[in-house]
Design a protein around this motif. Structure first.
Motif, PDB file in Angstrom:
ATOM      1  N   TRP A 267      12.563  -1.657  15.011  1.00 15.44           N
ATOM      2  CA  TRP A 267      13.468  -2.739  14.626  1.00 15.44           C
ATOM      3  C   TRP A 267      14.622  -2.923  15.600  1.00 15.44           C
ATOM      4  CZ3 TRP A 267      18.404  -0.951  13.972  1.00 15.44           C
ATOM      5  CH2 TRP A 267      18.563   0.403  13.675  1.00 15.44           C
ATOM      6  N   ASN A 268      14.972  -1.879  16.325  1.00 16.51           N
ATOM      7  CA  ASN A 268      16.132  -1.949  17.230  1.00 16.51           C
ATOM      8  C   ASN A 268      15.730  -2.063  18.692  1.00 16.51           C
ATOM      9  OD1 ASN A 268      15.031   0.592  17.191  1.00 16.51           O
ATOM     10  ND2 ASN A 268      16.943   1.693  16.887  1.00 16.51           N
ATOM     11  N   ALA A 269      14.512  -2.544  18.953  1.00 15.45           N
ATOM     12  CA  ALA A 269      14.011  -2.619  20.327  1.00 15.45           C
ATOM     13  C   ALA A 269      13.646  -4.041  20.753  1.00 15.45           C
ATOM     14  CB  ALA A 269      12.786  -1.713  20.481  1.00 15.45           C
ATOM     15  N   TYR A 270      14.145  -5.037  20.051  1.00 16.96           N
ATOM     16  CA  TYR A 270      13.827  -6.427  20.376  1.00 16.96           C
ATOM     17  C   TYR A 270      14.788  -6.897  21.473  1.00 16.96           C
ATOM     18  CZ  TYR A 270      10.778  -6.881  16.246  1.00 16.96           C
ATOM     19  OH  TYR A 270       9.763  -6.756  15.317  1.00 16.96           O
ATOM     20  N   SER A 271      14.449  -6.614  22.726  1.00 13.65           N
ATOM     21  CA  SER A 271      15.409  -6.841  23.809  1.00 13.65           C
ATOM     22  C   SER A 271      14.721  -7.279  25.092  1.00 13.65           C
ATOM     23  CB  SER A 271      16.201  -5.560  24.082  1.00 13.65           C
ATOM     24  OG  SER A 271      15.358  -4.563  24.637  1.00 13.65           O
ATOM     25  N   GLN A 272      15.532  -7.790  26.005  1.00 11.08           N
ATOM     26  CA  GLN A 272      15.121  -8.138  27.360  1.00 11.08           C
ATOM     27  C   GLN A 272      16.257  -7.776  28.313  1.00 11.08           C
ATOM     28  OE1 GLN A 272      12.286  -9.237  28.523  1.00 11.08           O
ATOM     29  NE2 GLN A 272      11.192 -10.145  26.795  1.00 11.08           N
ATOM     30  N   ASN A 273      15.906  -7.450  29.540  1.00 13.91           N
ATOM     31  CA  ASN A 273      16.890  -7.246  30.600  1.00 13.91           C
ATOM     32  C   ASN A 273      17.104  -8.574  31.319  1.00 13.91           C
ATOM     33  OD1 ASN A 273      17.099  -4.519  30.012  1.00 13.91           O
ATOM     34  ND2 ASN A 273      15.561  -3.922  31.509  1.00 13.91           N
ATOM     35  N   LEU A 274      18.318  -9.074  31.258  1.00 17.00           N
ATOM     36  CA  LEU A 274      18.601 -10.394  31.815  1.00 17.00           C
ATOM     37  C   LEU A 274      18.996 -10.363  33.282  1.00 17.00           C
ATOM     38  CD1 LEU A 274      20.549 -12.111  28.893  1.00 17.00           C
ATOM     39  CD2 LEU A 274      18.086 -12.037  29.333  1.00 17.00           C
ATOM     40  N   ALA A 275      19.102  -9.189  33.845  1.00 20.25           N
ATOM     41  CA  ALA A 275      19.455  -9.091  35.263  1.00 20.25           C
ATOM     42  C   ALA A 275      18.561  -8.079  35.947  1.00 20.25           C
ATOM     43  CB  ALA A 275      20.919  -8.687  35.428  1.00 20.25           C
TER      44      ALA A 275
ATOM     45  N   LYS B 272      16.687 -17.935  28.038  1.00 24.52           N
ATOM     46  CA  LYS B 272      15.477 -18.719  27.806  1.00 24.52           C
ATOM     47  C   LYS B 272      14.436 -18.533  28.909  1.00 24.52           C
ATOM     48  CE  LYS B 272      17.390 -23.067  29.663  1.00 24.52           C
ATOM     49  NZ  LYS B 272      17.707 -24.482  29.305  1.00 24.52           N
ATOM     50  N   ASP B 273      14.818 -17.901  30.026  1.00 25.45           N
ATOM     51  CA  ASP B 273      13.838 -17.590  31.061  1.00 25.45           C
ATOM     52  C   ASP B 273      12.876 -16.496  30.605  1.00 25.45           C
ATOM     53  OD1 ASP B 273      15.043 -19.408  32.770  1.00 25.45           O
ATOM     54  OD2 ASP B 273      16.308 -17.884  33.711  1.00 25.45           O
ATOM     55  N   LEU B 274      13.345 -15.610  29.740  1.00 20.96           N
ATOM     56  CA  LEU B 274      12.545 -14.480  29.281  1.00 20.96           C
ATOM     57  C   LEU B 274      12.151 -14.592  27.815  1.00 20.96           C
ATOM     58  CD1 LEU B 274      14.564 -11.602  30.999  1.00 20.96           C
ATOM     59  CD2 LEU B 274      12.459 -12.668  31.798  1.00 20.96           C
ATOM     60  N   VAL B 275      12.883 -15.410  27.075  1.00 22.25           N
ATOM     61  CA  VAL B 275      12.612 -15.589  25.641  1.00 22.25           C
ATOM     62  C   VAL B 275      12.336 -17.079  25.413  1.00 22.25           C
ATOM     63  CG1 VAL B 275      13.500 -15.254  23.308  1.00 22.25           C
ATOM     64  CG2 VAL B 275      14.197 -13.695  25.136  1.00 22.25           C
TER      65      VAL B 275
ATOM     66  N   LEU C 123      13.092 -23.301  16.043  1.00 22.05           N
ATOM     67  CA  LEU C 123      13.482 -22.146  16.859  1.00 22.05           C
ATOM     68  C   LEU C 123      13.343 -22.482  18.340  1.00 22.05           C
ATOM     69  CD1 LEU C 123      12.182 -19.057  14.889  1.00 22.05           C
ATOM     70  CD2 LEU C 123      14.512 -19.491  15.649  1.00 22.05           C
ATOM     71  N   LYS C 124      14.239 -23.330  18.794  1.00 20.78           N
ATOM     72  CA  LYS C 124      14.288 -23.717  20.197  1.00 20.78           C
ATOM     73  C   LYS C 124      15.721 -23.582  20.694  1.00 20.78           C
ATOM     74  CE  LYS C 124      10.475 -27.035  19.845  1.00 20.78           C
ATOM     75  NZ  LYS C 124      10.051 -28.450  20.068  1.00 20.78           N
ATOM     76  N   TRP C 125      15.858 -23.227  21.963  1.00 18.40           N
ATOM     77  CA  TRP C 125      17.188 -23.020  22.518  1.00 18.40           C
ATOM     78  C   TRP C 125      18.068 -24.259  22.372  1.00 18.40           C
ATOM     79  CZ3 TRP C 125      19.109 -18.438  23.339  1.00 18.40           C
ATOM     80  CH2 TRP C 125      18.242 -17.366  23.604  1.00 18.40           C
TER      81      TRP C 125
ATOM     82  N   GLU D 183      28.075  -3.118  29.964  1.00 14.39           N
ATOM     83  CA  GLU D 183      28.238  -1.944  30.825  1.00 14.39           C
ATOM     84  C   GLU D 183      26.926  -1.591  31.528  1.00 14.39           C
ATOM     85  OE1 GLU D 183      26.116   0.592  27.801  1.00 14.39           O
ATOM     86  OE2 GLU D 183      26.720  -1.460  28.172  1.00 14.39           O
ATOM     87  N   ASP D 184      25.872  -2.334  31.231  1.00 19.37           N
ATOM     88  CA  ASP D 184      24.541  -2.068  31.775  1.00 19.37           C
ATOM     89  C   ASP D 184      24.247  -3.051  32.912  1.00 19.37           C
ATOM     90  OD1 ASP D 184      21.905  -1.431  32.217  1.00 19.37           O
ATOM     91  OD2 ASP D 184      21.165  -2.470  30.439  1.00 19.37           O
ATOM     92  N   PRO D 185      23.994  -2.566  34.139  1.00 17.42           N
ATOM     93  CA  PRO D 185      23.695  -3.494  35.242  1.00 17.42           C
ATOM     94  C   PRO D 185      22.492  -4.397  34.954  1.00 17.42           C
ATOM     95  CG  PRO D 185      24.113  -1.287  36.090  1.00 17.42           C
ATOM     96  CD  PRO D 185      24.043  -1.162  34.596  1.00 17.42           C
ATOM     97  N   ALA D 186      21.571  -3.929  34.113  1.00 16.86           N
ATOM     98  CA  ALA D 186      20.391  -4.733  33.782  1.00 16.86           C
ATOM     99  C   ALA D 186      20.702  -5.824  32.758  1.00 16.86           C
ATOM    100  CB  ALA D 186      19.273  -3.840  33.254  1.00 16.86           C
ATOM    101  N   ARG D 187      21.912  -5.775  32.187  1.00 19.77           N
ATOM    102  CA  ARG D 187      22.302  -6.729  31.138  1.00 19.77           C
ATOM    103  C   ARG D 187      21.276  -6.756  30.002  1.00 19.77           C
ATOM    104  NH1 ARG D 187      22.692 -12.279  33.335  1.00 19.77           N
ATOM    105  NH2 ARG D 187      23.337 -12.815  31.215  1.00 19.77           N
ATOM    106  N   GLU D 188      20.925  -5.564  29.533  1.00 23.91           N
ATOM    107  CA  GLU D 188      19.997  -5.504  28.409  1.00 23.91           C
ATOM    108  C   GLU D 188      20.609  -6.233  27.215  1.00 23.91           C
ATOM    109  OE1 GLU D 188      17.253  -2.264  26.035  1.00 23.91           O
ATOM    110  OE2 GLU D 188      19.199  -1.636  26.809  1.00 23.91           O
ATOM    111  N   THR D 189      19.818  -7.131  26.630  1.00 20.25           N
ATOM    112  CA  THR D 189      20.310  -7.980  25.545  1.00 20.25           C
ATOM    113  C   THR D 189      19.324  -7.940  24.387  1.00 20.25           C
ATOM    114  OG1 THR D 189      21.427  -9.421  27.124  1.00 20.25           O
ATOM    115  CG2 THR D 189      21.024 -10.319  24.935  1.00 20.25           C
ATOM    116  N   PHE D 190      19.861  -7.774  23.185  1.00 17.64           N
ATOM    117  CA  PHE D 190      19.056  -7.679  21.974  1.00 17.64           C
ATOM    118  C   PHE D 190      19.133  -8.998  21.209  1.00 17.64           C
ATOM    119  CE2 PHE D 190      20.165  -3.530  23.353  1.00 17.64           C
ATOM    120  CZ  PHE D 190      19.037  -2.772  23.123  1.00 17.64           C
ATOM    121  N   PHE D 191      18.005  -9.382  20.611  1.00 18.77           N
ATOM    122  CA  PHE D 191      17.883 -10.670  19.939  1.00 18.77           C
ATOM    123  C   PHE D 191      17.380 -10.450  18.514  1.00 18.77           C
ATOM    124  CE2 PHE D 191      17.153 -11.120  24.447  1.00 18.77           C
ATOM    125  CZ  PHE D 191      17.820 -12.272  24.820  1.00 18.77           C
TER     126      PHE D 191
END
Length: 244
Positions: free
Chosen positions: A89-97, A106-109, A169-171, A224-232
């Motif tokens: 449940w806590n792993a719905y994420s993408q690295n934005l950088a 929206k490039d990854l989601v 469900l569209k940006w 604080e994460d260079p990868a910009r990990e983001t949870f959705f």
């Protein structure tokens, strides 16, 4: 700070939420609890509500909520594949950088995949269903109160909160809150990555619709994460206006 009363009894032990034991046993896959960090608790995200019911451990036969059941059954061929939809449940994420090119969400989601964070393993959480658990959110002076549960806390971080209607469900359809105030409440004061919760005081965007089903969409970015990990996450809600 006073928070709205939401109909969910949250009695979860965070230390047990790092990995799907069943998945590891059946697939031989090495789990990676370090990549899993958080989701909306109040109102619960779709996956967190289904997880909280704990009625899927022996397959779909015991799942009471029809939307949870359909999502589970469409999440894979084996029960361990299906269970990770909720266990993670806590792993719905993408690295934005990356080291080359920063990405927009929206490039990854992509549209239609917002609830799953664009991840194939979680795709069935996007299904359209009137059976998704819905939480009433009380509005006071144009604001709502939310709670975000984190198995690891990250600061600095940034929350963005949106509303959209249930079937859009569209940006481009998302209406963003102009103001999100955050209070950090760790379970322990020993280290910045401790489990805990973020309390969000959110101003509703202009044009929100009350007394009908909507989707509350939350993005949590680790600054604080260079990868910009983001949870959705998607939470099905009904906005209830109050006079007080």
């Amino acid at each position: 700070m006073k928070y709205a009363k939401l109909a969910l009894n949250c009695t979860f032990v965070l230390s047990c939420l790092c990995s799907s034991v069943q998945a590891a046993q059946n697939s031989g896959e090495k789990t990676s609890p370090e990549i899993r960090h958080g989701t909306s608790e109040l109102p619960p995200s779709r996956q967190y509500y289904c997880y909280s019911q704990q009625d899927y451990n022996n397959g779909s036969g015991g799942i009471k909520n029809a939307a949870c059941k359909e999502a589970y059954e469409k999440a894979g061929n084996e029960n361990w594949e299906r269970a990770r939809l909720f266990d993670n449940w806590n792993a719905y994420s993408q690295n934005l950088a990356s080291s080359q090119t920063p990405a927009k969400p929206k490039d990854l989601v992509p549209d239609g995949k917002l609830c799953s964070a664009g991840k194939v393993d979680f795709d069935s959480i996007n299904i359209r269903s009137d059976a998704w658990h819905t939480t009433d959110l009380e509005v006071k002076e144009g604001r709502i109160q939310l709670v975000y549960i984190a198995s690891q806390m990250h600061d600095p971080s940034k929350f963005r909160v949106f509303l959209t209607d249930q079937d859009n469900l569209k940006w481009d359809a998302l209406k963003e809150s102009p103001d999100v105030k955050v209070e950090r409440v760790p379970d322990s004061k020993n280290g910045k990555a401790t489990p805990g919760r973020y309390h969000l005081d959110v101003q509703l965007p202009d044009g929100y619709v009350s007394n009908s089903k909507s989707i509350l969409y939350i993005m949590w970015e680790r600054n604080e994460d260079p990868a910009r990990e983001t949870f959705f996450s998607c939470s099905d809600v009904v906005i209830k206006n109050t006079r007080s």
